[in-house]
Design an enzyme around this catalytic site. Structure first.
Site, mmCIF file in Angstrom:
data_model
loop_
_atom_site.group_PDB
_atom_site.id
_atom_site.type_symbol
_atom_site.label_atom_id
_atom_site.label_comp_id
_atom_site.label_asym_id
_atom_site.label_seq_id
_atom_site.Cartn_x
_atom_site.Cartn_y
_atom_site.Cartn_z
ATOM 1 N N LYS A 4 7.523 4.815 7.115
ATOM 2 C CA LYS A 4 6.467 5.212 8.056
ATOM 3 C C LYS A 4 7.048 6.031 9.207
ATOM 4 O O LYS A 4 6.468 7.039 9.612
ATOM 5 C CB LYS A 4 5.704 3.982 8.573
ATOM 6 C CG LYS A 4 4.807 3.317 7.523
ATOM 7 C CD LYS A 4 3.778 4.282 6.940
ATOM 8 C CE LYS A 4 2.868 3.652 5.912
ATOM 9 N NZ LYS A 4 2.047 4.646 5.177
ATOM 10 N N GLY B 77 -4.195 7.815 -4.075
ATOM 11 C CA GLY B 77 -4.241 6.363 -3.880
ATOM 12 C C GLY B 77 -5.685 5.896 -3.785
ATOM 13 O O GLY B 77 -6.014 4.930 -3.094
ATOM 14 N N ASP C 179 0.097 11.131 -10.821
ATOM 15 C CA ASP C 179 1.068 10.419 -10.009
ATOM 16 C C ASP C 179 1.529 11.377 -8.902
ATOM 17 O O ASP C 179 2.110 12.429 -9.194
ATOM 18 C CB ASP C 179 2.249 10.032 -10.922
ATOM 19 C CG ASP C 179 3.334 9.275 -10.195
ATOM 20 O OD1 ASP C 179 3.344 9.284 -8.939
ATOM 21 O OD2 ASP C 179 4.181 8.672 -10.889
ATOM 22 N N ASP D 53 -5.497 8.863 -8.617
ATOM 23 C CA ASP D 53 -4.671 7.649 -8.607
ATOM 24 C C ASP D 53 -3.935 7.565 -9.947
ATOM 25 O O ASP D 53 -4.275 8.277 -10.892
ATOM 26 C CB ASP D 53 -5.568 6.416 -8.402
ATOM 27 C CG ASP D 53 -4.801 5.222 -7.819
ATOM 28 O OD1 ASP D 53 -5.057 4.875 -6.641
ATOM 29 O OD2 ASP D 53 -3.945 4.644 -8.533
ATOM 30 N N ILE D 54 -2.949 6.665 -10.038
ATOM 31 C CA ILE D 54 -2.293 6.439 -11.335
ATOM 32 C C ILE D 54 -3.116 5.475 -12.183
ATOM 33 O O ILE D 54 -2.892 5.343 -13.376
ATOM 34 C CB ILE D 54 -0.833 5.928 -11.205
ATOM 35 C CG1 ILE D 54 -0.749 4.757 -10.218
ATOM 36 C CG2 ILE D 54 0.098 7.050 -10.794
ATOM 37 C CD1 ILE D 54 0.600 4.054 -10.229
ATOM 38 N N TYR E 233 9.414 -0.203 4.040
ATOM 39 C CA TYR E 233 8.075 0.351 4.278
ATOM 40 C C TYR E 233 8.010 0.973 5.680
ATOM 41 O O TYR E 233 7.564 2.109 5.852
ATOM 42 C CB TYR E 233 7.052 -0.776 4.129
ATOM 43 C CG TYR E 233 5.629 -0.421 4.486
ATOM 44 C CD1 TYR E 233 4.879 0.447 3.700
ATOM 45 C CD2 TYR E 233 5.014 -0.994 5.603
ATOM 46 C CE1 TYR E 233 3.555 0.735 4.017
ATOM 47 C CE2 TYR E 233 3.695 -0.711 5.922
ATOM 48 C CZ TYR E 233 2.973 0.157 5.130
ATOM 49 O OH TYR E 233 1.667 0.438 5.451
ATOM 50 N N ILE F 83 -5.309 -4.147 7.754
ATOM 51 C CA ILE F 83 -6.716 -3.838 7.485
ATOM 52 C C ILE F 83 -7.370 -4.915 6.623
ATOM 53 O O ILE F 83 -6.860 -5.287 5.572
ATOM 54 C CB ILE F 83 -6.848 -2.438 6.871
ATOM 55 C CG1 ILE F 83 -6.404 -1.452 7.951
ATOM 56 C CG2 ILE F 83 -8.293 -2.157 6.454
ATOM 57 C CD1 ILE F 83 -6.557 -0.036 7.622
ATOM 58 N N GLN G 202 -6.834 -0.204 -1.494
ATOM 59 C CA GLN G 202 -7.714 -0.881 -0.538
ATOM 60 C C GLN G 202 -8.472 0.115 0.342
ATOM 61 O O GLN G 202 -9.692 0.041 0.463
ATOM 62 C CB GLN G 202 -6.888 -1.836 0.351
ATOM 63 C CG GLN G 202 -7.756 -2.708 1.247
ATOM 64 C CD GLN G 202 -6.974 -3.383 2.383
ATOM 65 O OE1 GLN G 202 -5.825 -3.039 2.644
ATOM 66 N NE2 GLN G 202 -7.592 -4.345 3.033
#
Ligand code: SER
Length: 310
Positions: A140, A5, A46, A31-32, A136, A166, A9
């Protein structure tokens, strides 16, 4: 080290920080999508594709993974199946490969989204009710439990932090409920106005990116015996309402107008804590935030608009 990833961000800034500390060639970004601003080795893969991920790990002899791949809260509600398969599928791949290749460490970010409507909303404790209402958040909680399991069962040194929202200026967040706290700066500087998608009174814990990066580096450097939980560590820095944030921006841009038009993300925001008790992080590994709301806002404006004088 591998950062999955890496174009996101957090990834885009963590890669730079890790390279600065450990050397450019020792950090593989993955990353993709390439970010277009690669500062060193990059692998196009991926993380939900186990064979592809394994190839990268073997090729670069990876000993530590910062696994940042994720579909965030609002995007996850658009496609819950995808959120589950990306967030949990990729995490299981990383954990299994970390065990198979006897890796030294894994880092995985959890979130305040792991909490839910029945969690006490202020000074939310480390060990408390966790009943998230988004997919999501479900990933987690499940992810934290998986990390803990891999630690107990295989002795894997996997570490998690529960990040607040963030705020950063280099790479935009995407698909999150806390995105308004970034978008407001761009709206204010470009158009002098911003229509906020949560109400003025909405309070969510937040953190400025330099604190998030420093937290990650400091946390990963602590000797493993000092850590008392392998679930996510609560982490706190600042907390404010959308109105307080708009007021802070107005201090620098008096003409700025913020309007509020809550959409489906309001419900998500309302299910998250307003403030976090992070005493365990402070005790176990010495966490201390640096940026206040005021300092963050000033730094954001300065960096988004390089000729800004404040
Ligand atoms: N920033 C994330 C989101 O809004 C929370 O972890 O989804």
């Amino acid at each position: 080290m591998l950062v999955t990833g890496s174009s996101g961000q957090i990834g885009s800034e963590l890669v730079v920080a890790l390279r600065k500390r450990y050397g450019r060639e020792r950090v593989i970004a993955c990353d993709i999508n390439p970010s277009g601003e690669e500062s060193g080795p990059f692998a196009l893969a991926d993380a939900t594709d186990r064979a592809a991920l394994e190839q990268v790990i073997r090729k670069h002899r990876i000993g530590c993974v910062y696994h940042l791949v994720s579909i965030l809260s609002a995007a996850g509600e658009q496609n819950p199946d995808l959120a589950w398969s990306v967030n949990i599928g990729s995490l299981r791949n990383v954990l299994d490969l970390a065990v198979r290749y006897r890796m030294e460490q894994v880092f995985w970010p959890s979130s305040i989204a792991a909490f839910g409507p029945h969690t006490p909303r202020t000074h939310t404790h480390q060990l408390t009710v966790m009943d998230p209402s988004t997919m999501y958040g479900v990933t987690k909680v499940a992810g934290e439990l998986l990390c803990n399991y891999y630690f107990l069962r295989y002795g894997l040194d996997v570490r998690c932090l529960r990040f607040p929202g963030i705020i950063s200026w280099k790479t935009p967040p995407g698909g999150g409920t806390t995105d308004y706290a970034v978008a407001i700066f761009h709206g204010a500087l470009r158009e002098g106005r911003y229509e906020c998608f949560v109400s003025a009174n909405t309070v969510i814990p937040m953190m400025y990116m330099p604190d998030a990066i420093r937290a990650t580096l400091e946390f990963m450097a602590v000797p493993r015996g000092r850590l008392r939980t392998r679930l996510g560590y609560n982490l706190s820095a600042m907390t404010f309402s959308a109105r307080q944030l708009a007021k802070e921006v107005k201090r620098y841009l008096p003409e700025f107008v913020c309007t509020y038009k809550p959409d489906e993300r309001q419900k998500i925001a309302d299910s998250w804590p307003k403030s976090i008790d992070d005493r365990l992080s402070r005790k176990d590994w010495g966490w201390k935030p640096r940026f206040t709301l005021r300092e963050m806002a000033e730094d954001m404006l300065k960096n988004i608009q390089p000729d800004w004088e404040g």
